[in-house]
Enzyme design. Structure first.
Site, PDB file in Angstrom:
ATOM      1  N   GLN A  84       0.858  -1.215  -0.142  1.00 26.45           N
ATOM      2  CA  GLN A  84       0.168   0.314  -0.106  1.00 26.45           C
ATOM      3  C   GLN A  84       0.515   1.350  -0.148  1.00 26.45           C
ATOM      4  OE1 GLN A  84      -2.710   0.326   3.088  1.00 26.45           O
ATOM      5  NE2 GLN A  84      -4.085   1.997   1.816  1.00 26.45           N
ATOM      6  N   ASP A 220      10.349 -19.758   7.064  1.00 25.72           N
ATOM      7  CA  ASP A 220       9.538 -18.773   6.953  1.00 25.72           C
ATOM      8  C   ASP A 220       8.200 -19.226   7.324  1.00 25.72           C
ATOM      9  OD1 ASP A 220       8.684 -16.479   6.938  1.00 25.72           O
ATOM     10  OD2 ASP A 220       9.204 -15.835   5.256  1.00 25.72           O
ATOM     11  N   ASP A 264       8.884 -11.326   1.884  1.00 24.58           N
ATOM     12  CA  ASP A 264      10.427 -11.574   1.386  1.00 24.58           C
ATOM     13  C   ASP A 264      11.207 -10.314   0.137  1.00 24.58           C
ATOM     14  OD1 ASP A 264      10.688 -14.144   1.842  1.00 24.58           O
ATOM     15  OD2 ASP A 264      10.159 -15.251   0.235  1.00 24.58           O
ATOM     16  N   ASP A 278      17.503 -12.208  -4.581  1.00 26.32           N
ATOM     17  CA  ASP A 278      17.964 -11.264  -3.762  1.00 26.32           C
ATOM     18  C   ASP A 278      17.174 -10.275  -3.531  1.00 26.32           C
ATOM     19  OD1 ASP A 278      20.053  -9.393  -2.286  1.00 26.32           O
ATOM     20  OD2 ASP A 278      21.691 -10.288  -3.590  1.00 26.32           O
TER      21      ASP A 278
END
Length: 295
Positions: A84, A220, A264, A278
């Protein structure tokens, strides 16, 4: 690389919904501002209301930009918004283009999020579940304020319904009619790369790429949450778990299929990302891109 990323104008990092600068020791943009600063960039990580409309957040951002311009002497700033935060940045650029050199959307729901549509449909605001969800978001926003150590200040206004409305496809369509700068005129296309002297860029990722399930993402929990969210997407099965691949397009599309989920892409979860990904490099390369463009 001492000055390789020293852009002409400061970089201002704008967080998304439930965003923050730093919760205790944990930063929103994990490792990214430090990498940019090592390259010579002037970076400001800012906070706006964690749950509110694009317009309210945008007005807050304009006041922050005014302060940064005054403190640095810079005529303009480069805005980089996640989620957002991208729409927040777009609002500021539409209102005061003379203050903005560029807007970069990182996984921004520029045509809305099917996930927001799903929640509004499944948990209407006037239902018991809807009221419970709104309460949970208000509690989370309050918790963010209590734990914020990167930028202390008064509790910023919270409006759960306005936030939800801003992120739906319908809400984004209304926003885009008012502030169309950089938005593609065709579905899945590219938007104008420069409007009123402001350059527009975007990039995003997808979780369906098998690489996104490898490496640190095996540990994760937020990645599994993003993968679970894919079931709420019907128009765009290719998504990052919160924003559809094509819905993220704005201006010059640098890439829309990086093997990165919605969190991520700003290197959250302590940098636990899929093998070969990356996200920090995407930001340092972009700073070099902005510098080369004279921004």
């Amino acid at each position: 690389m001492a000055q390789a990323l020293s852009t002409r104008y400061p970089l201002v990092m704008v967080p998304g919904m439930l965003g923050f600068v730093r919760l205790l020791l944990y930063p929103y943009w994990f490792g990214i501002p430090a990498a940019l600063r090592r390259g010579g960039a002037q970076v400001f990580v800012v906070q706006v209301s964690p749950v509110n409309s694009n317009e309210v957040r945008g007005e807050q951002l304009l006041r922050i930009i005014e302060r940064i311009r005054r403190e640095t002497g810079a005529d303009k700033v480069n805005l980089i918004g996640h989620s957002q935060g991208a729409l927040t940045a777009r609002y500021a650029a539409a209102k005061y283009p003379q203050w903005i050199a560029s807007v970069t959307s990182v996984a921004g729901p520029n045509r809305g999020s099917e996930l927001a549509d799903y929640y509004v449909r499944r948990y209407p605001a006037d239902s018991a579940c809807g009221r419970l969800l709104a309460l949970a978001l208000r509690v989370l926003a309050g918790g963010i304020w209590l734990l914020e150590t990167g930028q202390r200040g008064p509790l910023l206004p919270i409006d759960v319904e306005a936030s939800h409305r801003s992120l739906t496809s319908e809400g984004a369509a209304l926003f885009n009619r008012q502030y169309p700068q950089g938005v593609p005129t065709t579905w899945g296309g590219r938007g104008a790369e420069e409007v009123n002297g402001v350059r527009y860029y975007s990039w995003s990722g997808i979780v369906q790429d098998k690489r996104s399930d490898s490496g640190g993402n095996r540990f994760d929990g937020s990645h599994f949450f993003c993968r679970l969210n894919v079931r709420g997407f019907f128009r765009e099965r290719e998504c990052d778990g919160m924003v559809g691949r094509l819905s993220s397009h704005l201006g010059q599309v640098i890439g829309d299929d990086y093997p990165l989920d919605h969190l991520d892409i700003v290197n959250q979860s302590l940098g636990l990302v899929g093998k070969g990904a990356d996200p920090v490099r995407l930001f340092t390369e972009h700073a070099a891109r902005l510098k080369a463009a004279g921004l």
